[in-house]
Design an enzyme around this catalytic site. Structure first.
Site, short mmCIF file in Angstrom:
data_model
loop_
_atom_site.label_atom_id
_atom_site.label_comp_id
_atom_site.label_asym_id
_atom_site.label_seq_id
_atom_site.Cartn_x
_atom_site.Cartn_y
_atom_site.Cartn_z
N GLU A 1 0.82 -1.21 0.00
CA GLU A 1 0.00 0.00 0.00
C GLU A 1 0.86 1.27 0.00
O GLU A 1 1.63 1.50 0.93
CB GLU A 1 -0.89 0.01 1.25
CG GLU A 1 -1.73 1.28 1.38
CD GLU A 1 -2.50 1.34 2.69
OE1 GLU A 1 -3.46 2.13 2.76
OE2 GLU A 1 -2.15 0.59 3.63
N GLU B 1 -11.53 2.18 6.40
CA GLU B 1 -10.40 2.56 7.23
C GLU B 1 -10.46 4.07 7.49
O GLU B 1 -9.62 4.83 7.01
CB GLU B 1 -9.07 2.17 6.58
CG GLU B 1 -7.91 2.25 7.57
CD GLU B 1 -6.58 1.85 6.96
OE1 GLU B 1 -5.97 0.89 7.46
OE2 GLU B 1 -6.15 2.49 5.99
#
Length: 264
Positions: A145, A243
């Site tokens: 990521e 998130e």
């Protein structure tokens, strides 16, 4: 194609529970069918029990990490000299993922603390190749990521172009890109075109509003009505990780789901 949302338990239900096992139960009680979790150091058996008890899907688990080391608290995958630690963390995370039937592990990169960036790139690429083989043996996927500097200053994996280059060098179809739209907007903007450019590499999505990382319906830089339609058109059929930092409380903030026309 309907989107499916998973509660990221690094961020959600933290105001009501200190353990991952408790947060799993709260997520289930409030309608979530899936969760994303950190490696549950010290509570693996409790988390396994909570997953079995609730029947929730664990859609993503983060690589185990070293809380005691400032550089390694965000991962070890790219950090030179930490190769042995990375392999032990990878083995532990895969073992846990098997117990909760999770098929996807976030291979957190770690912080760049000086030295030659080429050494980090070499370490990262080598470790990801090792991870690809270990994960394939367990029929799992690893994701990497890109994270923006405002959220995690010094994070090694900090751009989509860098991620694409690393993935090309690793050349493993089970090591893919995690596209967190909060970070993507900070790093590059132009979400629609960036997703088109990296579509073939993406294996997971996460969401939050920009710039304050709150719920998708909070005023901000991204129009999530448009973004969610783009993800549906994208053809992604996996779980979308929520998130974000609740603006008030997790439960009070869940109104965005129905407001934007979705269900958990």
């Amino acid at each position: 194609m309907a989107l499916k949302f998973a509660a990221n338990l690094n961020f959600l239900f933290t105001e009501r529970a200190t353990t991952i096992a408790e947060r799993i139960r709260l997520a289930h009680q409030n309608g979530f069918r899936a969760v994303e979790i950190p490696y549950p150091e010290g509570e693996t058996s409790d988390v396994v029990s909570a997953v079995k008890e609730t029947g929730v899907v664990v859609s993503l688990v983060n690589l185990a990490f070293d809380k005691s080391d400032d550089q390694l608290r965000f991962g070890s995958t790219s950090v030179p000299g930490s190769e042995k630690l990375f392999r032990s963390q990878l083995d532990a995370t895969i073992d846990f993922a098997r117990q909760v039937n999770c098929g996807k592990i976030h291979l957190t990169a770690g912080l760049f603390k000086g030295g030659q960036e080429s050494d980090y790139t070499k370490t990262y690429t080598s470790n990801l190749k090792i991870a690809a083989d270990s994960l394939r043996a367990s029929k799992m996927i690893g994701v990497i990521e890109p994270i923006n500097k405002y959220a995690v200053p010094g994070y090694y994996m900090n751009s989509y172009s860098k991620a694409a280059g690393i993935l090309a060098d690793v050349a493993a179809d089970n090591i893919q890109l995690l596209a967190d739209l909060f970070h993507l907007q900070h790093l590059h903007g132009n979400v629609s075109k960036t997703l088109e450019e990296y579509k073939a590499l993406i294996g997971h999505f996460q969401i939050a509003q920009v710039p304050h990382r709150h719920e998708p319906d909070v005023s901000g830089e991204l129009d999530y009505g448009f973004v969610f339609k783009a993800l549906q058109d994208f053809g992604y059929d996996g779980w979308v990780g929520c998130e974000y930092k609740p603006k008030t409380t997790t439960v009070e903030g869940l109104g965005w789901v129905s407001k934007l026309g979705y269900t958990l």
